[in-house]
Design a protein around this motif. Structure first.
Motif, PDB file in Angstrom:
ATOM      1  N   ARG A   2      73.474  41.644   2.416  1.00 48.79           N
ATOM      2  CA  ARG A   2      73.014  42.290   1.190  1.00 48.79           C
ATOM      3  C   ARG A   2      71.521  42.590   1.300  1.00 48.79           C
ATOM      4  O   ARG A   2      70.787  41.815   1.895  1.00 48.79           O
ATOM      5  CB  ARG A   2      73.211  41.361  -0.015  1.00 48.79           C
ATOM      6  CG  ARG A   2      74.636  41.294  -0.509  1.00 48.79           C
ATOM      7  CD  ARG A   2      74.808  40.130  -1.482  1.00 48.79           C
ATOM      8  NE  ARG A   2      76.214  39.763  -1.559  1.00 48.79           N
ATOM      9  CZ  ARG A   2      77.067  40.235  -2.479  1.00 48.79           C
ATOM     10  NH1 ARG A   2      76.631  41.065  -3.410  1.00 48.79           N
ATOM     11  NH2 ARG A   2      78.328  39.865  -2.475  1.00 48.79           N
ATOM     12  N   GLU A   3      71.129  43.684   0.699  1.00 43.45           N
ATOM     13  CA  GLU A   3      69.715  44.048   0.711  1.00 43.45           C
ATOM     14  C   GLU A   3      69.218  44.216  -0.713  1.00 43.45           C
ATOM     15  O   GLU A   3      69.917  44.763  -1.565  1.00 43.45           O
ATOM     16  CB  GLU A   3      69.536  45.365   1.480  1.00 43.45           C
ATOM     17  CG  GLU A   3      68.071  45.735   1.620  1.00 43.45           C
ATOM     18  CD  GLU A   3      67.855  47.056   2.373  1.00 43.45           C
ATOM     19  OE1 GLU A   3      68.752  47.454   3.155  1.00 43.45           O
ATOM     20  OE2 GLU A   3      66.809  47.674   2.154  1.00 43.45           O
ATOM     21  N   LEU A   4      68.017  43.743  -0.929  1.00 46.02           N
ATOM     22  CA  LEU A   4      67.427  43.779  -2.266  1.00 46.02           C
ATOM     23  C   LEU A   4      65.987  44.242  -2.118  1.00 46.02           C
ATOM     24  O   LEU A   4      65.303  43.837  -1.184  1.00 46.02           O
ATOM     25  CB  LEU A   4      67.451  42.353  -2.815  1.00 46.02           C
ATOM     26  CG  LEU A   4      66.862  42.078  -4.192  1.00 46.02           C
ATOM     27  CD1 LEU A   4      67.866  42.499  -5.259  1.00 46.02           C
ATOM     28  CD2 LEU A   4      66.567  40.583  -4.347  1.00 46.02           C
ATOM     29  N   THR A   5      65.543  45.109  -3.031  1.00 47.38           N
ATOM     30  CA  THR A   5      64.145  45.515  -2.958  1.00 47.38           C
ATOM     31  C   THR A   5      63.345  44.861  -4.075  1.00 47.38           C
ATOM     32  O   THR A   5      63.742  44.912  -5.238  1.00 47.38           O
ATOM     33  CB  THR A   5      64.016  47.049  -3.072  1.00 47.38           C
ATOM     34  OG1 THR A   5      64.752  47.632  -2.006  1.00 47.38           O
ATOM     35  CG2 THR A   5      62.554  47.484  -2.973  1.00 47.38           C
ATOM     36  N   VAL A   6      62.259  44.240  -3.702  1.00 46.62           N
ATOM     37  CA  VAL A   6      61.330  43.735  -4.715  1.00 46.62           C
ATOM     38  C   VAL A   6      60.380  44.885  -5.015  1.00 46.62           C
ATOM     39  O   VAL A   6      59.639  45.349  -4.149  1.00 46.62           O
ATOM     40  CB  VAL A   6      60.561  42.491  -4.215  1.00 46.62           C
ATOM     41  CG1 VAL A   6      59.649  41.959  -5.316  1.00 46.62           C
ATOM     42  CG2 VAL A   6      61.542  41.413  -3.767  1.00 46.62           C
ATOM     43  N   ASP A   7      60.447  45.343  -6.241  1.00 47.26           N
ATOM     44  CA  ASP A   7      59.827  46.605  -6.618  1.00 47.26           C
ATOM     45  C   ASP A   7      58.406  46.375  -7.133  1.00 47.26           C
ATOM     46  O   ASP A   7      58.200  45.993  -8.273  1.00 47.26           O
ATOM     47  CB  ASP A   7      60.704  47.251  -7.708  1.00 47.26           C
ATOM     48  CG  ASP A   7      60.254  48.662  -8.022  1.00 47.26           C
ATOM     49  OD1 ASP A   7      59.328  49.159  -7.351  1.00 47.26           O
ATOM     50  OD2 ASP A   7      60.827  49.256  -8.956  1.00 47.26           O
ATOM     51  N   SER A 140      60.061  32.992  -1.659  1.00 43.74           N
ATOM     52  CA  SER A 140      59.873  34.197  -0.847  1.00 43.74           C
ATOM     53  C   SER A 140      59.797  35.468  -1.689  1.00 43.74           C
ATOM     54  O   SER A 140      59.587  36.551  -1.168  1.00 43.74           O
ATOM     55  CB  SER A 140      60.992  34.312   0.191  1.00 43.74           C
ATOM     56  OG  SER A 140      62.234  34.430  -0.448  1.00 43.74           O
ATOM     57  N   VAL A 141      59.949  35.344  -2.985  1.00 39.42           N
ATOM     58  CA  VAL A 141      59.825  36.504  -3.874  1.00 39.42           C
ATOM     59  C   VAL A 141      58.645  36.277  -4.814  1.00 39.42           C
ATOM     60  O   VAL A 141      58.560  35.229  -5.447  1.00 39.42           O
ATOM     61  CB  VAL A 141      61.104  36.704  -4.721  1.00 39.42           C
ATOM     62  CG1 VAL A 141      60.970  37.924  -5.625  1.00 39.42           C
ATOM     63  CG2 VAL A 141      62.331  36.824  -3.837  1.00 39.42           C
ATOM     64  N   GLY A 142      57.743  37.211  -4.857  1.00 43.12           N
ATOM     65  CA  GLY A 142      56.686  37.123  -5.854  1.00 43.12           C
ATOM     66  C   GLY A 142      55.293  37.088  -5.283  1.00 43.12           C
ATOM     67  O   GLY A 142      54.326  37.352  -5.981  1.00 43.12           O
ATOM     68  N   GLY A 143      55.190  36.746  -4.005  1.00 39.66           N
ATOM     69  CA  GLY A 143      53.890  36.867  -3.362  1.00 39.66           C
ATOM     70  C   GLY A 143      52.899  35.761  -3.654  1.00 39.66           C
ATOM     71  O   GLY A 143      51.743  35.833  -3.243  1.00 39.66           O
ATOM     72  N   LYS A 144      53.332  34.732  -4.353  1.00 40.31           N
ATOM     73  CA  LYS A 144      52.406  33.613  -4.559  1.00 40.31           C
ATOM     74  C   LYS A 144      52.342  32.793  -3.285  1.00 40.31           C
ATOM     75  O   LYS A 144      53.362  32.292  -2.798  1.00 40.31           O
ATOM     76  CB  LYS A 144      52.909  32.708  -5.675  1.00 40.31           C
ATOM     77  CG  LYS A 144      52.626  33.195  -7.057  1.00 40.31           C
ATOM     78  CD  LYS A 144      52.949  32.053  -8.021  1.00 40.31           C
ATOM     79  CE  LYS A 144      52.794  32.445  -9.457  1.00 40.31           C
ATOM     80  NZ  LYS A 144      53.154  31.306 -10.333  1.00 40.31           N
ATOM     81  N   GLY A 224      69.910  35.143  -7.251  1.00 36.77           N
ATOM     82  CA  GLY A 224      68.711  34.356  -7.566  1.00 36.77           C
ATOM     83  C   GLY A 224      67.443  35.135  -7.262  1.00 36.77           C
ATOM     84  O   GLY A 224      66.529  35.227  -8.080  1.00 36.77           O
ATOM     85  N   CYS A 225      67.424  35.727  -6.065  1.00 38.13           N
ATOM     86  CA  CYS A 225      66.267  36.552  -5.694  1.00 38.13           C
ATOM     87  C   CYS A 225      66.117  37.707  -6.673  1.00 38.13           C
ATOM     88  O   CYS A 225      65.009  38.105  -7.025  1.00 38.13           O
ATOM     89  CB  CYS A 225      66.420  37.116  -4.281  1.00 38.13           C
ATOM     90  SG  CYS A 225      66.228  35.903  -2.956  1.00 38.13           S
ATOM     91  N   LYS A 226      67.256  38.260  -7.087  1.00 35.20           N
ATOM     92  CA  LYS A 226      67.213  39.440  -7.953  1.00 35.20           C
ATOM     93  C   LYS A 226      66.552  39.110  -9.289  1.00 35.20           C
ATOM     94  O   LYS A 226      65.684  39.858  -9.758  1.00 35.20           O
ATOM     95  CB  LYS A 226      68.624  39.987  -8.183  1.00 35.20           C
ATOM     96  CG  LYS A 226      68.633  41.421  -8.677  1.00 35.20           C
ATOM     97  CD  LYS A 226      70.017  42.044  -8.614  1.00 35.20           C
ATOM     98  CE  LYS A 226      70.882  41.571  -9.756  1.00 35.20           C
ATOM     99  NZ  LYS A 226      72.253  42.141  -9.710  1.00 35.20           N
ATOM    100  N   VAL A 227      66.931  38.000  -9.882  1.00 39.12           N
ATOM    101  CA  VAL A 227      66.305  37.608 -11.146  1.00 39.12           C
ATOM    102  C   VAL A 227      64.803  37.463 -10.940  1.00 39.12           C
ATOM    103  O   VAL A 227      63.992  38.017 -11.688  1.00 39.12           O
ATOM    104  CB  VAL A 227      66.893  36.278 -11.678  1.00 39.12           C
ATOM    105  CG1 VAL A 227      66.064  35.781 -12.865  1.00 39.12           C
ATOM    106  CG2 VAL A 227      68.353  36.456 -12.072  1.00 39.12           C
ATOM    107  N   LYS A 228      64.442  36.745  -9.888  1.00 38.74           N
ATOM    108  CA  LYS A 228      63.011  36.542  -9.662  1.00 38.74           C
ATOM    109  C   LYS A 228      62.313  37.884  -9.439  1.00 38.74           C
ATOM    110  O   LYS A 228      61.220  38.122  -9.959  1.00 38.74           O
ATOM    111  CB  LYS A 228      62.776  35.611  -8.481  1.00 38.74           C
ATOM    112  CG  LYS A 228      61.292  35.453  -8.173  1.00 38.74           C
ATOM    113  CD  LYS A 228      60.818  34.043  -8.060  1.00 38.74           C
ATOM    114  CE  LYS A 228      59.307  33.970  -7.991  1.00 38.74           C
ATOM    115  NZ  LYS A 228      58.820  32.857  -7.205  1.00 38.74           N
ATOM    116  N   ALA A 229      62.952  38.755  -8.671  1.00 36.87           N
ATOM    117  CA  ALA A 229      62.346  40.053  -8.353  1.00 36.87           C
ATOM    118  C   ALA A 229      62.136  40.894  -9.614  1.00 36.87           C
ATOM    119  O   ALA A 229      61.098  41.549  -9.770  1.00 36.87           O
ATOM    120  CB  ALA A 229      63.219  40.808  -7.348  1.00 36.87           C
TER     121      ALA A 229
END
Ligand SMILES: NC(=O)c1ccc[n+]([C@@H]2O[C@H](COP(=O)([O-])OP(=O)(O)OC[C@H]3O[C@@H](n4cnc5c(N)ncnc54)[C@H](O)[C@@H]3O)[C@@H](O)[C@H]2O)c1
Ligand SMILES: NC(=O)c1ccc[n+]([C@@H]2O[C@H](COP(=O)([O-])OP(=O)(O)OC[C@H]3O[C@@H](n4cnc5c(N)ncnc54)[C@H](O)[C@@H]3O)[C@@H](O)[C@H]2O)c1
Ligand SMILES: [Zn+2]
Ligand SMILES: [Zn+2]
Lengths: 364, 364
Positions: A2-7, A140-144, A224-229
């Motif tokens: 699956r691929e997800l983009t953090v926009d 790994s999502v969010g850049g902190k 999970g990543c999607k919600v965070k993204a």
């Protein structure tokens, strides 16, 4: 896969999630135009290195990438300025330049540490995340990125977005079960703050998730990543909405600190914290099934839902006061208003917190 | 008093330059809405503290600002991760939060160090520069902040723009004359890369500048900051044009490193570096008066224009190779093409550098 983009505008990046994605690491790096001239530095920790470093290094080298590695001791203590200096030494010795990238191969500790090194080496070079824990779907999502100070966790850091995230679910098979549970705690959090249906799915698939079934992990990590993204995209620098990601964290961080870092895992501490927040919801007049449901789910995953009685209440409250989520003295607290919904409250009093802690110690 | 805006979109900020601006520090802070609830941390060094800390602290406190101070030892060695940790300790002890600001009171060392602390404390809080050296007219514009690593200068850092810069020329009166000369070296650089008329003005006003005449300083610092601000506005993150600010720096940095940090001041090292770059211009066929003029001006200011013969040529070249201005092996060098004009060359060979070094050692 699956691929997800953090926009995030021109800092957007993709997350590739699936079993075996690391086998194609060189192809992914090609696609994202990492330099084959400037050296890459793969940062990992001693436990992850034992299982996963060699294949990554071999595939990079076979793919034409001049990569060197740097291994820090496993554990939260490595998120330090001393290890940052160590990474920079390794980077200088390997001849990294402004077109180089730092690759974080590991859990949240390695991701935060190596990410901060990438953010600050030469004032910022490229960065790739290869998460190897379930918890790292969060980090790994969010850049902190950042390191700890002896007096406070995550207090020295930056926002630095990766170029891409390669999430190979097969690396999770070597994860100790306690880390699995702790990681799932953040996954449940992402359900609780945003998506009732996702909570129901997690609840139903507890067995598959705990036994590391690849399909279940792929879906759970993706969601999970999607919600965070989504949350992060709407509030990259934590000015508002992003605060909801702190559900369970104000108390959780305090528990981690008072228990002594490493005693309670982060995922365990926030499990207790989220149960506490659900109890607080009751206090604010929301339906009491929020509390019973929240508690039931975390218990189902074998996560702690009570505060160990030896942890001193005043010290916990003190630690909460020092938490950076206190703005100009006012206390910001995330409180669920239903399963899959939260609100940001700024009026939580120390007395309320004291009551919640007492309750969580009594385990009723 | 002169005011200049560094134009960086929503990160734009003003520089106030003049004798006595610090007397109104509280009013400036009011105007820029610094918090009177969240504590301010004033970072300075031992030499600056001796002359200028008390009045600043008193005026802040009288103006209603809860300010504490943290003093690092004077000198380049304080630009370290260890001092960063010290500042963060002080910040935590003083209870700084996300609405707090860090104030850098001092020269480039304090500005870079405290600026990096502001960039990374809680992933970035507000930052104010109060430069107290002439050289700091350079370091206070552009947002580059950071610390050194034992193996490389300025290698760990960030871009972090201040809220405002308060440049009180009266603080410069306590500056040792060697530091005055060294600071003027960067001012001359700003003329050489951009503005022939400014070079002529500096040349004419050498006496006033060296004797710290307030009007001359105000104008010179204003013009120097302006050149830097224009360049930086056009290229905030050093992707192109900003490289011209490195005139004299590739060689200069190498000389500083090989001489042992502190032996040659930065401004002295780049003075030699700029004379070297002017010599290189001759090599590329540009008018030879560029070299003679450049050398004459630096000599007029009492700055060094030759390489001390004990500095080993191979070690100088080695140090240049490690400079971060080398991208993927190619050597980037700033070469003057006239007084007030430079170009970015990417084709300078080690042989040419060797010749220049030999020349600068012979002093002909
Ligand atoms: N940046 C963010 O937004 C963010 C968000 C959440 C948490 N975090 C940070 O993440 C950290 C916690 O992350 P974590 O739980 O992944 O910790 P971690 O990185 O320490 O990993 C946990 C343990 O598992 C080991 N391990 C990791 N992957 C393994 C594998 N595949 N096989 C075997 N062992 C493996 C590690 O060596 C370590 O001992 C904390 O420091 C926390 O502050 C950051
Ligand atoms: N960030 C940037 O863009 C940038 C640009 C140029 C230079 N720099 C950095 O700046 C540093 C050099 O700056 P600097 O020359 O100002 O060095 P500095 O800060 O060390 O100051 C020089 C000396 O003068 C003393 N001093 C400062 N102000 C004084 C005053 N008013 N009265 C008496 N003594 C005073 C200091 O204690 C120190 O001993 C280097 O570390 C360099 O890398 C940064
Ligand atoms: Zn968390
Ligand atoms: Zn300089």
């Amino acid at each position: 896969m699956r691929e997800l983009t953090v926009d995030l505008g021109d800092r957007s990046y993709p997350i590739y999630i699936g079993s075996g994605v690391l086998e194609d690491i060189a192809a992914y790096f090609d696609r994202h135009k990492l330099s084959k001239i400037s050296p890459l530095l793969v940062v990992t920790d001693s436990s992850v290195a034992a299982h996963h470093l060699s294949p990554v290094m071999e595939r990079l080298q076979r793919g034409g990438y001049p990569a060197v590695s740097y291994v820090v001791p496993a554990g939260e203590a490595s998120k330090s300025l001393a290890q940052l200096e160590g990474i920079v030494t390794a980077a200088l010795e390997a001849g990294l330049d402004r077109k180089s990238a730092i690759i974080a191969l590991g859990g949240g500790v390695v991701g935060d540490l190596a990410g901060f090194a990438a953010a600050s080496f030469m004032r910022g070079i490229r960065f790739v995340q290869i998460p190897t824990t379930i918890l790292a779907h969060d980090s790994s999502v969010g850049g902190k990125v950042g390191v700890n100070h002896p007096m406070a966790k995550n207090i020295i850091g930056a926002f630095h977005q990766p170029e891409l995230v390669l999430y190979d679910t097969s690396t999770l098979l070597t994860l100790p079960i306690r880390e699995v549970r702790a990681g799932l705690s953040e996954m449940i959090k992402h359900g609780l703050i945003w998506d009732e249906a996702f909570v129901a799915w997690i609840d139903e698939h507890a067995g598959e998730l705990l036994s590391l079934d690849e399909k279940a992990l792929e879906y759970g990590l993706y969601e999970g990543c999607k919600v965070k993204a989504i949350v992060v995209s709407q509030d990259e620098h934590e000015n508002g909405l992003r605060a909801i990601l702190n559900l369970g964290h104000t108390l959780g961080h305090a528990l981690e600190a008072v228990a002594g870092y490493g005693e309670l895992l982060h995922g365990e501490a926030i499990s207790i914290g989220m149960v506490g927040a659900a109890k607080l919801a009751e206090d604010f007049g929301y339906a009491s099934h929020i509390y019973t449901e929240t508690k039931r789910i975390f218990e189902k995953f074998g996560l702690p839902v009570t505060i160990p009685s030896q942890l001193n209440t005043d010290r916990i409250i003190d630690a909460m006061m020092h938490d950076k989520k206190f703005k100009e003295g006012a206390m910001v607290y995330i409180v669920p208003t239903a399963i899959g919904k939260v609100e940001i409250r700024k009026d939580v009093t120390v007395e309320q917190i004291r009551k919640i802690i007492a309750h969580l110690k009594e385990d009723i």
